[in-house]
Design a protein around this motif. Structure first.
Motif, PDB file in Angstrom:
ATOM      1  N   CYS A  32       0.698  -1.511   0.170  1.00 25.52           N
ATOM      2  CA  CYS A  32       0.133  -0.014  -0.208  1.00 25.52           C
ATOM      3  C   CYS A  32       0.858   0.911   0.099  1.00 25.52           C
ATOM      4  CB  CYS A  32      -0.727   0.156   1.238  1.00 25.52           C
ATOM      5  SG  CYS A  32      -2.198  -1.335   1.481  1.00 25.52           S
ATOM      6  N   ASP A  33       0.904   2.101  -1.298  1.00 26.27           N
ATOM      7  CA  ASP A  33       1.829   3.366  -1.005  1.00 26.27           C
ATOM      8  C   ASP A  33       0.322   4.226  -0.689  1.00 26.27           C
ATOM      9  OD1 ASP A  33      -0.006   3.104  -3.320  1.00 26.27           O
ATOM     10  OD2 ASP A  33       1.737   3.063  -4.531  1.00 26.27           O
ATOM     11  N   LEU A  34       0.345   5.597  -0.625  1.00 24.54           N
ATOM     12  CA  LEU A  34      -1.196   6.422  -0.645  1.00 24.54           C
ATOM     13  C   LEU A  34      -1.812   6.365  -1.718  1.00 24.54           C
ATOM     14  CD1 LEU A  34      -2.300   8.492   1.018  1.00 24.54           C
ATOM     15  CD2 LEU A  34      -1.026  10.745   0.059  1.00 24.54           C
ATOM     16  N   ALA A  35      -1.250   6.459  -3.010  1.00 25.29           N
ATOM     17  CA  ALA A  35      -2.330   6.527  -4.416  1.00 25.29           C
ATOM     18  C   ALA A  35      -3.002   4.746  -3.378  1.00 25.29           C
ATOM     19  CB  ALA A  35      -1.905   6.154  -5.542  1.00 25.29           C
ATOM     20  N   MET A  36      -3.021   3.742  -3.298  1.00 26.47           N
ATOM     21  CA  MET A  36      -3.186   1.748  -2.995  1.00 26.47           C
ATOM     22  C   MET A  36      -4.470   2.941  -2.255  1.00 26.47           C
ATOM     23  SD  MET A  36      -4.248  -1.065  -4.194  1.00 26.47           S
ATOM     24  CE  MET A  36      -2.690  -1.778  -4.403  1.00 26.47           C
ATOM     25  N   PHE A  37      -4.226   3.524  -0.672  1.00 27.51           N
ATOM     26  CA  PHE A  37      -5.030   3.434   0.175  1.00 27.51           C
ATOM     27  C   PHE A  37      -6.220   4.240  -0.474  1.00 27.51           C
ATOM     28  CE2 PHE A  37      -1.642   2.611   2.791  1.00 27.51           C
ATOM     29  CZ  PHE A  37      -1.987   2.308   3.987  1.00 27.51           C
ATOM     30  N   GLU A  38      -5.886   5.899  -1.355  1.00 29.66           N
ATOM     31  CA  GLU A  38      -7.076   6.272  -1.666  1.00 29.66           C
ATOM     32  C   GLU A  38      -8.247   5.006  -2.932  1.00 29.66           C
ATOM     33  OE1 GLU A  38      -6.891   9.342  -1.148  1.00 29.66           O
ATOM     34  OE2 GLU A  38      -5.525  10.769  -0.674  1.00 29.66           O
ATOM     35  N   ALA A  39      -7.712   4.579  -3.633  1.00 27.41           N
ATOM     36  CA  ALA A  39      -7.806   3.319  -4.485  1.00 27.41           C
ATOM     37  C   ALA A  39      -9.001   3.258  -3.821  1.00 27.41           C
ATOM     38  CB  ALA A  39      -7.061   3.116  -5.224  1.00 27.41           C
ATOM     39  N   LYS A  72       9.293   2.277   0.942  1.00 29.40           N
ATOM     40  CA  LYS A  72       9.660   2.796   0.147  1.00 29.40           C
ATOM     41  C   LYS A  72       9.124   4.393  -0.260  1.00 29.40           C
ATOM     42  CE  LYS A  72      12.873  -1.172  -0.951  1.00 29.40           C
ATOM     43  NZ  LYS A  72      13.650  -1.541  -2.799  1.00 29.40           N
ATOM     44  N   SER A  73       8.061   3.485  -0.457  1.00 28.34           N
ATOM     45  CA  SER A  73       6.940   5.339  -0.848  1.00 28.34           C
ATOM     46  C   SER A  73       6.655   6.243   0.475  1.00 28.34           C
ATOM     47  CB  SER A  73       6.039   4.492  -0.927  1.00 28.34           C
ATOM     48  OG  SER A  73       5.011   4.226  -0.163  1.00 28.34           O
ATOM     49  N   VAL A  74       6.508   5.350   1.419  1.00 23.94           N
ATOM     50  CA  VAL A  74       6.268   6.087   2.602  1.00 23.94           C
ATOM     51  C   VAL A  74       7.793   6.886   3.343  1.00 23.94           C
ATOM     52  CG1 VAL A  74       6.463   6.320   5.378  1.00 23.94           C
ATOM     53  CG2 VAL A  74       4.987   4.912   3.897  1.00 23.94           C
ATOM     54  N   ALA A  75       8.408   6.377   2.610  1.00 28.93           N
ATOM     55  CA  ALA A  75      10.394   7.039   2.887  1.00 28.93           C
ATOM     56  C   ALA A  75      10.150   8.530   2.010  1.00 28.93           C
ATOM     57  CB  ALA A  75      11.241   6.191   3.059  1.00 28.93           C
ATOM     58  N   GLN A  99       4.169  14.188   4.524  1.00 33.53           N
ATOM     59  CA  GLN A  99       3.178  14.150   3.376  1.00 33.53           C
ATOM     60  C   GLN A  99       2.301  13.040   3.776  1.00 33.53           C
ATOM     61  OE1 GLN A  99       3.352  14.372  -0.824  1.00 33.53           O
ATOM     62  NE2 GLN A  99       1.900  15.114  -1.062  1.00 33.53           N
ATOM     63  N   MET A 100       2.967  11.355   4.000  1.00 32.38           N
ATOM     64  CA  MET A 100       1.641  10.604   3.543  1.00 32.38           C
ATOM     65  C   MET A 100       0.908   9.901   4.589  1.00 32.38           C
ATOM     66  SD  MET A 100       2.484   6.941   2.105  1.00 32.38           S
ATOM     67  CE  MET A 100       1.699   5.990   2.524  1.00 32.38           C
ATOM     68  N   ILE A 101       1.759  10.381   5.994  1.00 32.28           N
ATOM     69  CA  ILE A 101       1.297  10.430   7.368  1.00 32.28           C
ATOM     70  C   ILE A 101      -0.499  11.225   7.623  1.00 32.28           C
ATOM     71  CG2 ILE A 101       1.864  10.616   9.612  1.00 32.28           C
ATOM     72  CD1 ILE A 101       4.115   9.890   9.104  1.00 32.28           C
ATOM     73  N   ASN A 153     -21.880  10.288   9.598  1.00 34.75           N
ATOM     74  CA  ASN A 153     -20.112   9.322   9.903  1.00 34.75           C
ATOM     75  C   ASN A 153     -19.130   9.133   9.854  1.00 34.75           C
ATOM     76  OD1 ASN A 153     -20.342   6.470  11.953  1.00 34.75           O
ATOM     77  ND2 ASN A 153     -19.759   5.134   9.831  1.00 34.75           N
ATOM     78  N   GLU A 154     -19.009  10.302   9.859  1.00 36.04           N
ATOM     79  CA  GLU A 154     -17.344  10.805   9.889  1.00 36.04           C
ATOM     80  C   GLU A 154     -16.511  10.284  10.562  1.00 36.04           C
ATOM     81  OE1 GLU A 154     -18.655  14.092   9.019  1.00 36.04           O
ATOM     82  OE2 GLU A 154     -18.814  14.305   6.705  1.00 36.04           O
ATOM     83  N   ILE A 155     -16.128   9.085  10.765  1.00 31.99           N
ATOM     84  CA  ILE A 155     -15.305   8.347  11.745  1.00 31.99           C
ATOM     85  C   ILE A 155     -13.631   8.012  12.223  1.00 31.99           C
ATOM     86  CG2 ILE A 155     -17.100   8.248  13.796  1.00 31.99           C
ATOM     87  CD1 ILE A 155     -16.919   5.376  13.019  1.00 31.99           C
ATOM     88  N   GLY A 156     -14.190   7.879  10.099  1.00 26.11           N
ATOM     89  CA  GLY A 156     -12.559   7.184  10.332  1.00 26.11           C
ATOM     90  C   GLY A 156     -11.538   8.448   9.486  1.00 26.11           C
ATOM     91  N   ASN A 157      -9.773   8.268   9.542  1.00 23.16           N
ATOM     92  CA  ASN A 157      -9.039   8.299   9.062  1.00 23.16           C
ATOM     93  C   ASN A 157      -8.921   7.919   7.306  1.00 23.16           C
ATOM     94  OD1 ASN A 157      -7.420   6.266   9.856  1.00 23.16           O
ATOM     95  ND2 ASN A 157      -6.643   7.691  11.039  1.00 23.16           N
ATOM     96  N   LEU A 158      -7.847   8.267   6.446  1.00 19.62           N
ATOM     97  CA  LEU A 158      -7.702   7.198   5.593  1.00 19.62           C
ATOM     98  C   LEU A 158      -7.337   5.509   5.857  1.00 19.62           C
ATOM     99  CD1 LEU A 158      -7.859   7.039   2.152  1.00 19.62           C
ATOM    100  CD2 LEU A 158      -5.649   8.127   2.349  1.00 19.62           C
ATOM    101  N   ALA A 159      -6.391   5.830   6.908  1.00 25.26           N
ATOM    102  CA  ALA A 159      -5.903   4.801   7.318  1.00 25.26           C
ATOM    103  C   ALA A 159      -7.183   3.859   7.801  1.00 25.26           C
ATOM    104  CB  ALA A 159      -4.862   4.951   8.074  1.00 25.26           C
ATOM    105  N   GLN A 160      -7.949   4.391   7.732  1.00 23.53           N
ATOM    106  CA  GLN A 160      -8.573   3.048   8.896  1.00 23.53           C
ATOM    107  C   GLN A 160      -9.977   2.914   7.617  1.00 23.53           C
ATOM    108  OE1 GLN A 160     -10.014   5.863  11.994  1.00 23.53           O
ATOM    109  NE2 GLN A 160      -8.222   5.367  13.675  1.00 23.53           N
TER     110      GLN A 160
END
Length: 323
Positions: free
Chosen positions: A79-86, A119-122, A127-129, A144-151
């Motif tokens: 999972c890079d940021l694009a994967m999380f978003e997708a 590696k993508s986080v590094a 920005q990613m965090i 029901n806006e309780i989660g962040n993107l990671a969750q």
């Protein structure tokens, strides 16, 4: 003739199962649904769902079964940021599709998902965090806006009013396991490797595991798996309750399960999911009240009557679910 073609005698029989004030509506609805089914029987109704990246591929067939495939096989679907978003975008779009009946989530290539792409986080950690921890993420249900993107890549699957089935193979580590824990059922190969890997990096699982993991395993097991980050096989994961079952071909079994679920009332299936997700840790009073609330919505609804008709051998098409 298609199975949805009902004879006049069959129609009269099915209507006798229904309160008289609804019989005409039921008969007219069956005729209308049958007509629509026949007019589209030869059409190719499989459709694709697009997102802002190619990290996830999604198709929805004519039965309303969505197949969501994590599509980064050269990186073992890390999972890079694009994967999380997708993933979050896909879940949010599917949530709004009333014709949806089930979702299968799998990974392309040699693994379901090997977790966070370190590696993508590094490359740009701040920005990613910042984006992963931003609350709300923008994909949540209003109110029901309780989660962040990671969750949300895990938790949003719980908001879909249809069964979500994760199909696991190869490796399912960290973020990958937490995505899978957001599903309603998890099927894996016996040699699939699973781990709550965050402990290896001096972290805790923060993608919804505090909600999902407690529903699957005992507290001491959750602590052991989290603190050690040890890898378990599909067989051990099944014995612990971390996954639903092991199968030689979990995708084949998941497809069969999805087809089975499509034969049930979409409203009843959605209500069953809501009942258990909402009541698993609720008070007894709240559980009993929710049972009644959901049942009252189902009783003498069209899809409840259609399900009853099917129990008597009358193949009545379902309407799209109410909610």
């Amino acid at each position: 003739l298609p199975s949805t073609m009902l004879s006049s005698s069959t129609m009269r029989y099915s209507c006798r199962l229904i309160p008289s004030q609804l019989s005409s509506r039921f008969a007219a609805s069956v005729a209308s649904t049958t007509s629509r089914s026949l007019s589209t029987a030869t059409a190719d109704s499989t459709k694709s769902l697009s997102t802002n990246t190619d990290r996830v591929e999604t198709t929805i067939d004519s039965d309303g079964i969505a197949r969501v495939v994590l599509n980064r096989p050269n990186k073992l679907n890390a999972c890079d940021l694009a994967m999380f978003e997708a993933v979050a975008e896909t879940a949010a779009k599917l949530r709004d599709d009333r014709s949806l009946r089930a979702v299968l989530i799998s990974g392309k290539g040699r693994a379901f998902c090997t977790g966070l792409d370190v590696k993508s986080v590094a490359k740009n950690p701040r920005q990613m965090i910042r984006r992963l921890l931003e609350r709300p993420s923008g994909y949540n249900l209003k109110g029901n806006e309780i989660g962040n993107l990671a969750q949300d890549v895990s938790y949003l699957w719980r908001e879909l009013p249809v069964p979500v089935i994760a199909v696991l193979h190869g490796m399912c580590f960290g973020a990958g396991l937490q995505i899978a824990m957001g599903a309603d059922m998890r099927y894996a190969t016996s040699d699939c490797k699973l781990s709550i890997m965050e402990g290896k990096w001096g972290l805790i699982p923060d993608m919804g595991a505090s909600v999902t993991l407690r529903e699957l395993v005992r507290k001491d097991v959750a602590k052991e798996l989290t603190m050690t980050g040890r890898i378990v096989t599909g067989d051990e994961a099944a014995s612990l309750g971390l996954i639903t079952a092991v199968h030689v071909d979990p995708m084949e079994y998941a497809e069969q399960m999805a087809q089975n679920l499509v034969q049930r009332s979409p409203d009843a299936v959605a209500s069953a999911k809501k009942l258990y997700d909402s009541s698993w840790y609720a008070s007894e009073e709240d559980c009993l009240k929710l049972e009644t609330e959901l049942q009252e919505k189902l009783l003498i609804s069209f899809n409840q009557m259609a399900a009853s008709g099917r129990a008597f051998g009358v193949d009545v098409p379902y309407w799209e679910r109410k909610e």
